[in-house]
Design an enzyme around this catalytic site. Structure first.
Site: not given
Ligand code: CTP
Length: 415
Positions: A211-214
């Protein structure tokens, strides 16, 4: 109070429809449940009658005096089918009317929302893909299934989203004065703005994902600013820390490939597309059905990644291929998260990305460990493909969003 027809077809997730029915009733709506005959193997008619407070029929030959197969559809303000099996999608796409539910679909002029649930293989089968495309082209709102544990040992795309998510997705259809409709005033009155937000997740096994930190905060702020400017907002949400704002037409997606389908659908007929979602560029080459275990030979595992589609670039290529007869938005706004490095600064990378992606505007922001992600502050520069002077904005994400929406309104006005 609205009149809702809740169709239930034969999936194990039928029990979740009972919770959805409760949410509709708590919100004060009248609900007629139409189960398919096979679905009664999962949840019986007594449950639906008790929870809805209304008689329940499955066949056109019951309660014939009330002409149910036409009346329920004609009187409905909204038809929701959850779960929608591959079989119901196929029968609906073919225009069949061999039970009360499919007959109702043909007789209704109300919006129709379907929440498919099935095994991943069935969801990805070309027949289902074609049926979903047919239904979407007729204006049926298909809620993308969630990714996760399915019945039995397998997991993947095909899970029925939680009842709260389905409820949120249809909320816009149930408001008396739907705020998602253009309010009639403001610089974007009468315009449709599609906005993607949040971060995608690429599953590796049933419990892990890349995933990512958005956080989705900037996308939420953009949606609010567009609503305030009078636009109808189609909000395509990947994973976010906060709920979507009230008043948008909500579409949810989990992976990059799901987001691609949802964005393409939402962008059709829209005036503007703003791609603020953080899309994973790569996904694990293989999804492993069972949790990956530590192996006894102490070897370090290797994850092979493959490229995801570049949604923005593909949409712009599609728009060019369709030419003037197409209905993809003429104004596409990309976002660029850049850190800059020894070779070039944030803005140089931004300018190169604007040219590479082919969009009309690019909102460039500097990202890093403590910058942008999960905070309420942002600093951006808006670049324009037509060579107009870049616009800087910094401060709260609401403030940045207002500047971006102003620039969008300005560009539409010029166009
Ligand atoms: N984007 C997209 N599809 C992808 C990756 C990104 O549509 N697979 C969109 C994003 O929503 C954003 C823009 O492209 O609007 C730029 O995203 P960014 O991650 O900064 O750019 P990339 O194209 O991934 O370039 P790179 O990672 O090489 O900087």
């Amino acid at each position: 109070m609205k009149r809702i027809v809740l169709g239930v077809s034969a999936g194990i997730a039928a029990y979740k429809a009972a919770l959805l029915l409760r949410l509709f009733k708590e919100a004060g709506h009248h609900v007629d449940v139409i189960p398919t005959t096979a679905s009664l193997q999962f949840v019986g008619a007594a449950t639906w009658e008790a929870l809805s407070g209304n008689p329940v029929h499955t066949s056109v030959f019951e309660a014939v005096d009330t002409v149910n197969h036409v009346r329920l559809g004609q009187e409905a303000d909204l038809v929701v089918i959850a779960p929608a099996t591959a079989d119901v999608l196929a029968r609906a796409a073919a225009g069949m009317a061999n039970d009360l539910l499919t007959g109702t679909l043909l007789a209704t002029g109300a919006p129709v929302v379907m929440a498919p649930a099935m095994h991943t293989e069935m969801w990805e089968h070309p027949a289902t893909v074609a049926n979903v495309a047919t239904l979407r082209s007729r204006g049926v709102h298909i809620i993308e299934p969630a990714v996760g544990r399915l019945t039995g040992k397998d997991s993947g795309a095909g899970r029925l989203p939680d009842p709260e998510e389905i409820f949120a997705a249809v909320r816009g259809y149930l408001e008396d004065e739907a705020p998602s409709r253009a309010s009639g005033s403001g610089p974007l009155a009468g315009k449709i703005v599609a906005i993607s937000a949040g971060g995608t997740r690429e599953p590796l096994d049933p419990v892990r994902y890349l995933g990512n930190r958005s956080s989705g905060r900037q996308g939420i702020a953009l949606a609010k600013a567009a609503l305030a400017a009078g636009a109808t907002v189609r909000f395509i949400a990947a994973h976010m820390d906060l709920p979507a704002p009230e008043g948008v037409e909500l579409i949810t997606a989990s992976t990059a490939r799901q987001l691609q389908g949802a964005v393409t659908e939402a962008a059709r007929g829209a005036d503007v597309l703003i791609m603020s979602a953080a899309v994973a560029d790569f996904r694990p080459a293989q999804y492993v059905d069972a949790k990956i275990k530590k192996s006894d030979d102490h070897a370090d595992p290797v994850i092979t990644l493959v490229r995801n589609p570049d949604i923005l670039a593909m949409l712009i290529a599609q728009r060019a291929a369709e030419g003037r007869s197409g209905d993809l938005p003429q104004l596409v706004v990309g976002f660029a998260a850049e850190t800059g490095d020894a070779e070039a600064g944030v803005l140089e990378y931004g300018a190169a990305k604007l040219a590479r992606k082919g969009c009309e505007m690019l909102v460039v922001n500097e990202v890093g460990e403590n910058l942008t992600f999960g905070t309420d502050e942002n600093t951006v520069t808006i670049l324009f493909a037509d060579g107009a002077q870049p616009v800087h904005a910094s401060g709260s994400k609401d403030r940045v969003a207002a500047t971006v929406i102003d620039a969008v309104a300005g560009a539409l006005g010029d166009g």
